[in-house]
Design an enzyme around this catalytic site. Structure first.
Site, PDB file in Angstrom:
ATOM      1  CG  PHE A   1      -4.461 -15.172  26.422  1.00  7.87           C
ATOM      2  CD1 PHE A   1      -5.352 -16.084  26.971  1.00  7.87           C
ATOM      3  CD2 PHE A   1      -3.604 -15.624  25.431  1.00  7.87           C
ATOM      4  CE1 PHE A   1      -5.405 -17.399  26.536  1.00  7.87           C
ATOM      5  CE2 PHE A   1      -3.643 -16.944  24.989  1.00  7.87           C
ATOM      6  CZ  PHE A   1      -4.550 -17.828  25.545  1.00  7.87           C
TER       7      PHE A   1
ATOM      8  CG  ASP B   1       2.989 -12.860  25.651  1.00  9.71           C
ATOM      9  OD1 ASP B   1       3.217 -13.029  24.428  1.00  9.71           O
ATOM     10  OD2 ASP B   1       2.229 -13.593  26.313  1.00  9.71           O
TER      11      ASP B   1
ATOM     12  CE  LYS C   1      -1.434 -16.789  19.077  1.00  5.14           C
ATOM     13  NZ  LYS C   1      -1.633 -16.156  20.359  1.00  5.14           N
TER      14      LYS C   1
HETATM   15  C1  LIG Z   1      -1.604 -16.955  21.660  1.00  5.65           C
HETATM   16  C2  LIG Z   1      -0.910 -16.309  22.808  1.00  5.65           C
HETATM   17  C3  LIG Z   1      -0.196 -17.067  23.751  1.00  5.65           C
HETATM   18  C4  LIG Z   1      -0.186 -18.572  23.740  1.00  5.65           C
HETATM   19  O1  LIG Z   1       0.330 -19.116  22.572  1.00  5.65           O
HETATM   20  P1  LIG Z   1      -0.005 -20.648  22.217  1.00  5.65           P
HETATM   21  O2  LIG Z   1       0.812 -20.916  21.005  1.00  5.65           O
HETATM   22  O3  LIG Z   1      -1.475 -20.720  21.977  1.00  5.65           O
HETATM   23  O4  LIG Z   1       0.405 -21.459  23.399  1.00  5.65           O
HETATM   24  C5  LIG Z   1       0.483 -16.393  24.755  1.00  5.65           C
HETATM   25  N1  LIG Z   1       0.466 -15.055  24.819  1.00  5.65           N
HETATM   26  C6  LIG Z   1      -0.215 -14.286  23.942  1.00  5.65           C
HETATM   27  C7  LIG Z   1      -0.182 -12.799  24.074  1.00  5.65           C
HETATM   28  C8  LIG Z   1      -0.941 -14.891  22.921  1.00  5.65           C
HETATM   29  O5  LIG Z   1      -1.662 -14.149  22.081  1.00  5.65           O
END
Ligand SMILES: *Cc1c(COP(=O)(O)O)cnc(C)c1O
Length: 402
Positions: free
Chosen positions: A140, A225, A254
């Site tokens: 994701f 990521d 986040k």
């Molecule tokens: C939440 C998340 C994203 C996307 O972040 P947004 O602020 O929702 O665009 C990308 N990568 C990972 C691993 C995430 O948990």
């Protein structure tokens, strides 16, 4: 207005792109939220790890208010007095040479992809428009066209094609598949060190390190990521530090703002982020002084309140308790730090009904995919609160759904 009134309004006027639990929150503090009926819940999701520092952390709220009284947005057409300080503090904390600020996580992922591609063309010497990036199955990385284009989740893609070319998929945790997928045109390998949305999947021991060494040998950028797994969630500053190396690029978001504002960033070397020249890339809100002031304080809270260490200790304790539950529904309990997944057998009938039952008992969790419940409370959660939560989790997992 009561819960049902808000739900009806939202369902009528807001696109149905989520399936939320039916709790309408109006206030929150620390690990607790309060709904419009005045009922309190312990938050065991932390806005997908955006509120690692706890809801409305008083220090971060104060920093935000102070900055609001000065200036919120300058755009990058002019300089502001917060961005340089965030850049320095973030780089000193993480050991990287440079950062590039954005807003949402997906934007930072896009930024990392652009940086890796341009680095491939200008530094590695890949022929124009031939750059390849390798990603993992079940990843994701966000919801933009490019990030869903590199997803293997059918629902994320259905109806949204065509997608951005230039991506190859390999199974998560399979170093041999990665080795075979790398070509002279490979510029980057992007990976979540722990796959959060896929169900808190931790790759086999040694895999990340092996993948990093493969990238090294082939002059491929290892892109972590860490938007969800980083900043203390997994009991380390970054989850990939469990295997003792530093990724070439790290993507964060986040919890970078403690949940008060969308702030994301890409961290890397001067060689990589130096590929961006004025006009190559940008964002109207990226690096704005309000975001930077909030992020500076959010990072200070993370360090000064020792939240990373708390996550490691409390996570180990809580995971241990969960692993001792002898429930007929539980297939596996896994996690690092306070990033824990409880996978249920398919016969359990899906994780959602357990989340609904826990909500009734005052504990907010969310199923991820069908069969896994993710437990990720704010890192300020107290041990007694975890014990209180445990009692309810045990009862629900033993009895099915009461
Ligand atoms: C939440 C998340 C994203 C996307 O972040 P947004 O602020 O929702 O665009 C990308 N990568 C990972 C691993 C995430 O948990």
């Amino acid at each position: 207005m009561q819960t049902q009134d808000y739900i009806e309004l939202e369902d009528r006027y807001n696109a149905h792109n989520y399936h939320p639990l039916d709790v309408v929150i109006e206030a929150a503090q620390g690990a607790w939220v309060t709904d419009v009926e005045g009922k309190k819940y312990l938050d065991f999701l932390s806005a997908y790890s955006a509120v690692n520092q706890g809801h409305n952390h008083p220090r971060i709220v104060q920093a935000m208010k102070d900055q609001l009284d000065r200036v919120a947005l300058t755009s990058r057409a002019f300089r502001n007095n917060q961005l340089p300080l965030l850049a320095k503090e973030l780089c000193e904390l993480t050991g990287y040479e440079m950062m590039l600020p954005m807003n949402s996580g997906a934007e930072a992922v896009e930024t990392a992809i652009k940086a890796a591609r341009k680095w491939g063309y200008t530094v590695k010497g890949v022929p124009a428009d031939q750059a390849e990036i390798i990603a993992c199955r079940d990843n994701f990385h966000g919801r933009t066209i490019t990030t869903v284009g590199m997803s293997t989740e059918p629902q994320y893609q259905a109806g949204f094609g065509p997608f951005t070319p230039g991506f190859k998929m390999v199974p998560y945790g399979d170093a041999k598949a990665l080795a075979e997928a790398i070509t002279p045109n490979t510029v980057g390998f992007i990976i979540e060190p722990i796959q959060g949305e896929a169900g808190v999947h931790i790759p086999p021991k040694g895999y990340l390190r092996k993948a990093f060494d493969l990238c090294r040998r082939n002059n491929v950028l290892f892109i972590a990521d860490e938007i969800q797994s980083g900043l203390g969630r997994a009991g380390k500053l970054f989850a990939h530090h469990w295997e003792n190396f530093n990724a070439d690029m790290v993507i964060i978001g986040k919890a970078l703002s403690g949940g008060l504002y969308p702030v994301s960033a890409v961290l890397s070397s001067r060689e990589v982020l130096g590929v961006f020249k004025p006009g190559d890339h940008g964002s109207t809100f990226g690096g704005n002084p309000l975001a930077c002031a909030v992020a500076r304080e959010a990072l200070k809270v993370l360090v000064e309140e020792k939240l990373i260490e708390r996550s490691a200790e409390l996570g180990e304790y809580f995971k241990g308790r969960l692993q001792r539950i002898e429930s007929p529904y539980v297939k596996e309990v896994r996690g690092r730090g306070l990033f824990i997944g409880v996978e249920l057998y398919p016969e359990a009938g899906g994780a959602r009904r357990f989340c609904v039952a826990l909500k009734e008992r005052g504990l907010l969790c969310k199923e991820t995919h069908e069969h896994t419940i993710r437990f990720a409370p704010p890192l300020v959660v107290k041990k007694e609160e975890l014990d209180w939560a445990y009692g309810h989790i045990e009862a629900v997992l033993m009895n099915g759904n009461q």
